[in-house]
Write a protein that holds these residues in place. Structure first.
Motif, PDB file in Angstrom:
ATOM      1  N   ARG A 151       0.848  -1.182   0.000  1.00  0.00           N
ATOM      2  CA  ARG A 151       0.000   0.000   0.000  1.00  0.00           C
ATOM      3  C   ARG A 151       0.887   1.236   0.000  1.00  0.00           C
TER       4      ARG A 151
ATOM      5  N   GLU B  15       2.027  -5.675   3.000  1.00  0.00           N
ATOM      6  CA  GLU B  15       0.991  -6.349   3.780  1.00  0.00           C
ATOM      7  C   GLU B  15       1.476  -7.698   4.305  1.00  0.00           C
TER       8      GLU B  15
ATOM      9  N   MET C  80      -2.183  -6.308   9.978  1.00  0.00           N
ATOM     10  CA  MET C  80      -1.748  -4.924   9.827  1.00  0.00           C
ATOM     11  C   MET C  80      -1.924  -4.201  11.149  1.00  0.00           C
TER      12      MET C  80
ATOM     13  N   CYS D 297       3.180  -9.082  11.402  1.00  0.00           N
ATOM     14  CA  CYS D 297       3.436  -7.847  10.651  1.00  0.00           C
ATOM     15  C   CYS D 297       4.781  -7.868   9.941  1.00  0.00           C
TER      16      CYS D 297
ATOM     17  N   SER E 252       4.068  -4.322   7.971  1.00  0.00           N
ATOM     18  CA  SER E 252       2.623  -4.323   7.739  1.00  0.00           C
ATOM     19  C   SER E 252       1.912  -3.469   8.788  1.00  0.00           C
TER      20      SER E 252
ATOM     21  N   SER F 151      -1.010   0.095   9.062  1.00  0.00           N
ATOM     22  CA  SER F 151      -1.797   1.141   8.419  1.00  0.00           C
ATOM     23  C   SER F 151      -0.993   2.437   8.412  1.00  0.00           C
TER      24      SER F 151
END
Length: 758
Positions: free
Chosen positions: A176, A307, A311, A364, A381, A383
């Motif tokens: 991401r 990822e 997460m 993670c 991993s 956010s």
């Protein structure tokens, strides 16, 4: 000589190397990962595309290494990261208390090159990944521009600690870039589009005073209008290096592919700021100053995040969720910046702290769709919101050490990363990490192989805290302060403190503790007292008749009153300190955190220590004393203060402090591990800060280990590290070991957090 007239189809010199683990990225995370894995017995290739190690902490960028301690500006007591990163930081303090970035470089290089299991490739950039199958990496291709050599590097396991995730990206690992919406994880602090989705880069500069007038003619590309920077009024001539962390740009661009564009803009800003300081006339003190250094590459904050099977998210940080696969931790604030950086009208950062440190789960730290790929550093991993905390280098190094150990276990058991989630393998990973100095919040070491678990432990003496002698200066209650004391559950003993009162007044005392054993935020009030005081010097008896519900630290808080000064003590004791309800704007600490109601962050007060040589304890007498420094603490499995001191301390009058391990029959001992107090509350920033000590005052500076015939089998001098792992040249067969402690670096009671024998 070599002479060649011409040739078709020339090929680069190509070398092929194989290893058990290939680590891409030689920042602090990659370094700690590689060293951990190598010491665990596997062959490692460390590939770094720069000429030095350390990444953002190196002399090329010069950002201070920080993590859960947050400049001592939050409520995370004794929270500095352990293991290899702790070894690096304590060694840096020992050699480099003035924070010279070049000396720090040499320490990192020495640590890596001293490991025979590491092959280091500097100036070498990975540019291609070859895969055995859709989810398995087989090898990476890398090129060194300095020796014009191509490298083919193969291994069964790979770790990407490269910052931008070059190996993970080329391998097809899910990633991401940018911020998640609030709805995806229920994160109330998810940023708006106006605030922006990415943090930018920063570039720093150093100055020096030449002692004579100097001139500065700005380059043509320097920023001409300094008022284009909304924060220009904050510019001053005394700041340098990462004190200018807010010189940030690029959050609206592609922070991978636009890095060179971002760098040029930052150069314009830096030279424009220096032109303003030198030539605006507003800084006459700068007339003899010159630029000493300007960064050639920017320090990156954010790009890709990859990822894993889990997460990390805002709630994990704010609520300190527990995870069965916890292997690391963080404690920096959720620290997000406006995407427009230095050109934003908004505050340069938006930091929200949690009440304590939080666990980072193993899930993670590996890719969920590339089965032999570990993730380390800022690409783990998480956010975007959680990344605001986990991205800092101390936390990144902590997680990377877990990856290094996991890789060693995967090699040993012929597993892929995910397969370590089996209960037995996970316990083995956690145990191995704690043994190497890693701290995992709320986990205790339970090692059946440790011979100390079978021993009878005796000590020449055990410290009891009856008093802190009244021999120091008086501390004014210009701000509220508290003595932090460890206690067992039950009745709280009365104490006596010593006051100097300007005029008759009332001293407000608030007895507090924390709502959880896992943090040191004084958010529970147990009792409050109002004590009338007369003018002049006097002893103040504080009778505390409340009940402490569980073993924990209590805060005996003396609330702000400018008419009162309290006597301090020169005594410094492991696990005993004072904290103050002051401010530290550098980490958005304004005495209390008062967030808006809709961002999912808790409100609480900050009570933080002062740095030595300040930060003295309060002089006091404690009725009955505090007897929590027993010899049994060396095998309780916790190697720093938490809800108890967790340390054996000898009485300060003991002329030969020693700890003895007895076994009913002789044991064969090959390895001994000792854990010392290097003050895990001290952040040990590697640049900018000047540290008052080369070694922490609580740390034992020399020790001797004797067998059952009182023969010395090992002596260590000039110890300044937390962990001493002693592999004996020949096994020792003995029914007794005695460890003699030969003083500390600060004339404090000597002691040990742990002793382990194998």
């Amino acid at each position: 000589m070599m002479k060649e007239q011409g040739s078709e189809g020339r090929q680069l010199k190509t070398l092929r190397f194989e290893a058990d683990l290939i680590v891409t990225g030689g920042g602090l995370a990659g370094v700690c990962c590689a060293i951990t894995a190598a010491r665990a017995g596997i062959k490692v290739i460390l590939v770094q595309d720069r000429p030095v190690l350390g990444g953002n902490s190196s002399s090329e960028v010069r950002l201070w290494v920080l993590g859960a301690t947050s400049h001592m500006g939050n409520n995370n007591r004794w929270a500095r990261e352990g293991g290899v990163v702790d070894e690096i930081m304590t060694e840096n303090i020992w050699r480099n208390p003035d924070g010279n970035p070049l000396i720090y470089d040499t320490i990192l290089l020495e640590k890596v090159t001293s490991e025979p299991n590491i092959r280091l490739l500097l100036n070498t950039a990975v540019f291609e990944v070859k895969k055995k199958s859709a989810d398995v990496i087989e090898e990476v291709m890398a090129f060194c521009s300095q020796n014009s050599t191509l490298y083919e590097l193969s291994a069964p396991l790979f770790c990407d600690a490269s910052g931008d995730g070059i190996v993970a990206f080329l391998a097809g690992a899910a990633f991401r870039m940018g911020a998640e919406s609030e709805s995806e994880f229920g994160e109330q602090f998810a940023p708006s589009a106006e605030y922006g989705e990415l943090l930018g880069h920063s570039l720093y500069f150093y100055t020096k005073d030449t002692g004579r007038p100097t001139t500065f003619v700005p380059p043509a590309y320097a920023l001409k209008d300094i008022t284009a920077i909304p924060r220009y009024r904050r510019i001053n001539s005394q700041d340098q290096g990462c004190q200018f962390w807010w010189i940030e740009y690029g959050g609206r661009l592609d922070t991978v592919h636009d890095t060179e564009t971002i760098k040029w803009e930052l150069w314009k800003v830096v030279y424009g700021i220096w032109h303003h300081i030198k030539n605006s006339g507003l800084f006459p003190e700068a007339s003899t100053m010159t630029l000493e250094w300007v960064g050639q590459i920017p320090g990156k904050r954010e790009s890709r995040r990859f990822e894993g099977d889990y997460m990390l998210r805002q709630q994990d940080i704010v609520l300190q969720h527990t995870h069965p696969d916890a292997v690391a931790y963080g404690g920096w604030s959720i620290d997000l910046h406006p995407a427009d950086g230095i050109f934003s009208e908004k505050p340069a950062c938006n930091q929200w702290h949690s009440k304590g440190v939080y666990q980072i789960p193993y899930r993670c730290l590996y890719s969920h769709n590339v089965s032999n790929l570990f993730l380390a550093g800022r690409i783990i991993s998480a956010s975007h919101v959680a990344f605001g905390s986990s991205r800092v280098m101390g936390t990144s190094a902590c997680g990377a050490q877990a990856v290094g150990m996991a890789a060693a276990l995967c090699h040993q058991h012929q597993l892929h990363p995910r397969e370590l989630l089996q209960d037995a393998r996970l316990r083995e990973l956690q145990t191995s990490l704690i043994r190497t100095g890693q701290y995992i919040p709320q986990l205790q070491l339970k090692d059946e192989q440790d011979l100390v678990t079978q021993a009878t432990i005796t000590a020449s003496s055990e410290y009891v805290l009856h008093s802190l002698k009244a021999d120091g200066d008086y501390i004014s209650l210009d701000a509220s302060m508290a003595q932090l004391l460890p206690l067992k559950a039950g009745n709280i003993p009365p104490i006596t403190v010593y006051a100097d009162v300007k005029e008759a007044t009332v001293l407000q005392v608030s007895l507090r503790t924390s709502s959880r054993q896992s943090h040191h935020t004084p958010d529970v009030i147990l009792q409050e007292l109002s004590l009338p005081l007369k003018q002049g010097q006097q002893a103040v008896f504080v009778s505390l008749d409340t009940f402490l519900p569980e073993d924990h630290y209590v805060f005996v808080c003396f609330m702000q009153n400018e008419n009162i000064r309290l006597r301090s003590s020169s005594d410094r004791i492991s696990g005993i300190l004072t904290v103050f309800n002051k401010t530290n704007p550098a980490v958005s600490n304004y005495g209390a955190q008062t967030p808006p109601e809709d961002i999912g962050v808790e409100a609480f007060e900050f009570w933080c220590p002062e740095r030595r040589p300040a930060g003295k304890n309060l002089a006091m007498d404690i009725s009955g004393g505090i007897a929590l420094f027993s010899a049994e603490n060396v095998r309780n499995g916790i190697n720093r203060p938490t809800f108890q001191p967790n340390i054996w301390l000898a009485d300060d009058g003991d002329s030969d402090p020693r700890l003895t391990l007895h076994w009913p029959e002789k044991k064969t001992i090959r390895e001994i591990e000792l854990v010392f107090d290097t003050d895990f509350d001290h952040p040990m920033e590697n640049v900018i800060y000047r540290h008052p000590e080369r070694a922490m005052p609580f740390c034992v500076n020399a020790f001797v280990i004797c067998n059952d015939r009182n023969e010395a089998i090992m002596r260590v001098d000039d110890n300044h590290h937390s962990l001493q792992r002693i592999v004996l040249p020949e096994p020792v067969i003995t029914s007794r070991l005695t460890i003699h402690l030969k003083g500390t670096h600060g004339n404090t009671p000597p002691g040990l957090f742990a002793v382990r024998c194998y």
